[in-house]
Scaffold this active site. Structure first.
Site, PDB file in Angstrom:
ATOM      1  N   HIS A 232      46.253  33.795  51.589  1.00 50.33           N
ATOM      2  CA  HIS A 232      45.261  34.863  51.521  1.00 50.33           C
ATOM      3  C   HIS A 232      45.477  36.004  52.497  1.00 50.33           C
ATOM      4  O   HIS A 232      44.997  37.098  52.259  1.00 50.33           O
ATOM      5  CB  HIS A 232      43.862  34.279  51.542  1.00 50.33           C
ATOM      6  CG  HIS A 232      43.585  33.654  50.220  1.00 50.33           C
ATOM      7  ND1 HIS A 232      43.961  32.364  49.926  1.00 50.33           N
ATOM      8  CD2 HIS A 232      43.091  34.166  49.076  1.00 50.33           C
ATOM      9  CE1 HIS A 232      43.670  32.121  48.669  1.00 50.33           C
ATOM     10  NE2 HIS A 232      43.130  33.184  48.139  1.00 50.33           N
ATOM     11  N   CYS A 544      44.278  34.899  35.690  1.00 49.00           N
ATOM     12  CA  CYS A 544      43.984  35.745  36.855  1.00 49.00           C
ATOM     13  C   CYS A 544      44.841  35.405  38.084  1.00 49.00           C
ATOM     14  O   CYS A 544      44.653  35.988  39.139  1.00 49.00           O
ATOM     15  CB  CYS A 544      42.504  35.686  37.219  1.00 49.00           C
ATOM     16  SG  CYS A 544      41.966  34.067  37.764  1.00 49.00           S
TER      17      CYS A 544
HETATM   18  C1  PEP Z   1      44.428  31.328  41.703  1.00 49.96           C
HETATM   19  O1  PEP Z   1      44.322  30.262  42.291  1.00 49.96           O
HETATM   20  O2  PEP Z   1      45.333  31.566  40.869  1.00 49.96           O
HETATM   21  C2  PEP Z   1      43.474  32.418  41.932  1.00 49.96           C
HETATM   22  C3  PEP Z   1      43.477  33.504  41.185  1.00 49.96           C
HETATM   23  O3  PEP Z   1      42.605  32.293  42.961  1.00 49.96           O
HETATM   24  P1  PEP Z   1      43.032  32.449  44.505  1.00 49.96           P
HETATM   25  O4  PEP Z   1      44.407  33.045  44.536  1.00 49.96           O
HETATM   26  O5  PEP Z   1      42.012  33.319  45.127  1.00 49.96           O
HETATM   27  O6  PEP Z   1      42.980  31.022  44.981  1.00 49.96           O
END
Ligand code: PEP
Ligand code: MG
Length: 609
Positions: A232, A544
């Site tokens: 992140h 996503c």
């Molecule tokens: C994912 O896990 O692909 C996602 C879109 O959520 P994050 O990257 O915020 O965990």
């Protein structure tokens, strides 16, 4: 010379290394290259080039600076031409407060959703009568003001160091920083806030709040020695447009401050003291890519495949600052709002009202278009520094995400109420992350119903009919996906976590990056199963995760029937262009062929063809 932030927006390119390279060898080096690197490591050779992974794309050139937290030794007590007085100390405090308030206002403009975190702790310290009184008492006893500041800061640092709570211990850096600022202001020096301006910052590890501070100081680029491309801090670096390369090369920490570094955040290449010809070539190559006007001219309002099939491209929003890029690049809505960022970048839980203000800005910013709020997804690499209960031996398998929300019902209820209120007039969708069973989904949905009832009784405007969906990122849900699809209003596949949990590969660990295969047959077949279940119950389905950023995977997704994608905003032009070249019939055949393959090597070959 470095590039401006606004210029970096459109420099994003492939986030993954070539699939063949991944399948055959390793994400960072081929086997032979690795042997070479090992050999080199044994010799005291000067480091010239390092191949890393792309965390946030973009290009930057600048002087290097190794990022290290402030130490007591940074509290330099400067010699002055005249003895300093109590009045100098008080002026130093007043000036420091003014500076911090000024910076606070500047961030409030740029990053309204995260502002409260950054300076509030330091501003509080400058108002703390106990701290200031202690310094004044020493000065009153005849100790030089600069010595008094240092003594009291040391005293506070010792006290913070002895605390059991890690979050409180971290305050040592704030008090040192405040001390530095007061000392500088007592003698009229102003070199504090441009330490990283235009620099390429090399860091062993960074907190999300460090990324924000580096952004405020206009750091040109970041080299991070730990973490994965979907970690992140990398996601955040993309939001604030700082190119970031992740390179597991400890020798980078020994690069002399001030060395010239060329960071090619498109390829993950780091060159140390490059030839001026190389820098020139890069600059001219990038100049043509930075042509925002040209890109905007080629973008269409709607996205279609070559044979006219309509594809919807939405934006992933991490910070409100992403909205501007999303709109400029024609996002048709928000497919994933990562609501945890305002939580991550603060010193405490935001209240319902504070959340409402942020969410309302998002809704107004995307007026009339669909908006999907993902509820709090903390844990894993998204730890809340102020919540003790989240420290666990295996945080990625711990009390995270929807489990955290269901266990902390007050926090969950505040968030749901804030979302329902903010989206009272919107095409509002609420999505729960990391759903691992139908029961969990039903329990979370029940919370929405409870919150709706409460809002109804309070006679507040709220969204009565939000669509409620689940993120598909935990493998267990695949076994009951038909039942989930029949229950939920929509599904969205989070490929980042789905790959991590399916393949048991920590997405933030650069040491296992070579095993992180988006093209693994299990991943592809799992995704197909989800899309089929959604189609059986005529449910909306989207992708996503970061796989949607890579044009090589788009034909597969379209070939199995996906018509909606949500991307980090800067990828929208690239993916629209990619969709425009796809013929759905050919894509269907391509996907069918892929799904017959059972080895990583075979699927890699097909994607690479
Ligand atoms: C994912 O896990 O692909 C996602 C879109 O959520 P994050 O990257 O915020 O965990
Ligand atoms: Mg996820």
């Amino acid at each position: 010379m470095t590039l401006k932030n606004s210029e970096r927006i459109v420099m994003k390119r492939d986030a993954f290394l070539p699939v063949r390279g991944l399948a055959r060898s390793g994400a960072l080096f081929s086997f032979d290259e690795r042997k070479n690197v090992d050999r080199l490591a044994a010799k005291p050779l000067r480091l010239k080039f390092v191949k890393g992974q792309v965390g946030a794309e973009g290009f930057a050139v600048g002087a290097s600076i190794v990022f290290a937290p402030l130490l007591l030794g940074d509290l330099k007590v400067c010699k002055t031409s005249r003895p300093l007085t109590m009045a100098d100390f008080q002026r130093g405090v007043a000036l420091s407060e003014k500076e911090l308030h000024g910076m606070h206002r500047a961030v409030a403009k740029k990053l309204p959703d995260v502002v409260s975190l950054i300076f509030s702790a330091q501003i509080m310290m400058l108002k703390d009568r106990t701290l200031l009184g202690a310094v004044e008492a020493l000065i009153g006893r005849g100790i030089a003001p600069q010595e008094a500041v240092r003594d009291i800061v040391e005293d506070y640092v010792a006290r913070f160091d002895s605390m059991a709570n890690e979050y409180v211990r971290e305050k040592r850096y704030d008090v040192i920083d405040v001390g530095r600022r007061i000392l500088a202001n007592m003698i009229g020096s102003s070199e504090l806030d441009d330490r990283f301006d235009g620099k390429i910052v090399i860091a062993r590890e960074l907190l999300p709040s460090d990324i924000m501070k580096l952004s405020l100081q206009n750091a040109a680029g970041i080299i991070l020695l730990s973490g994965g491309v979907t970690a992140h801090v990398a996601v955040l670096a993309r939001s604030v447009n700082i190119p970031l390369v992740i390179a597991n090369e400890p020798r980078l920490m020994n690069v002399k401050n001030g060395s010239c570094i060329l960071l090619d955040g498109a390829m993950g290449n780091i060159s140390i003291d490059p030839d001026s010809d190389v820098v020139r070539a890069f600059r001219s190559r990038e100049a043509s890519r930075l042509d925002v006007k040209r890109i905007l001219k080629t973008l269409r309002e709607e996205t279609r495949t070559k044979d006219g099939v309509r594809i919807v491209l939405l934006a992933n929003i991490n910070l409100l600052a992403d909205l501007a890029v999303a709109k400029a690049f024609k996002a048709e809505g928000v497919g994933l709002y990562r609501s945890e960022f305002p939580f991550l970048l603060r010193g405490d839980f935001p209240s319902e009202e504070e959340q409402y203000v942020i969410y309302r800005r998002l809704v107004e910013g995307m007026k009339g278009r669909e908006i999907t709020f993902r509820t709090l997804d903390v844990g894993g690499d998204k730890m809340l520094s102020y919540y003790d209960g989240t420290r666990e031996a295996n945080p990625f398998l711990g009390l995270r995400s929807i489990r955290f929300s269901l266990k902390n019902r007050d926090i969950f209820a505040h968030q749901i109420r804030a979302i329902l209120r903010a989206g009272f007039d919107a095409d509002l969708r609420i999505m729960f992350p990391m759903i691992s069973s139908v029961d969990e989904f039903v329990a979370a949905r029940e919370m929405v119903a409870e919150c709706s009832r409460a809002l109804h009784l309070n006679r507040r405007p709220y969204q009565r009919k939000p669509r409620i969906g689940a993120m598909i990122e935990v493998p267990s849900i695949l076994a009951v996906i038909e039942e989930l699809a029949s229950t939920a209003d929509f599904l969205s596949i989070g490929t980042n976590d789905l790959i991590q949990y399916m393949l048991a590969v920590d997405r933030t660990n650069e040491k296992v990056a070579e095993f992180y295969f988006p093209h693994h047959p299990a991943v592809l077949r799992g995704i197909k199963r989800v899309v089929d279940a959604a189609s059986l119950y005529q449910r909306d389905i989207s992708i996503c995760g970061d796989m949607a950023h890579d044009p090589r995977y788009i034909p597969f997704f379209i070939g199995i029937g996906v018509r909606k994608f949500s991307l980090d905003a800067s990828y929208l032009p690239k993916i629209q262009h990619s969709v425009n070249t796809i013929d759905t019939r050919k894509a269907t055949l391509f996907a069918a062929d892929l799904l017959t393959k059972s080895s990583v090597t075979e699927t890699a070959e097909l994607f690479d063809r």
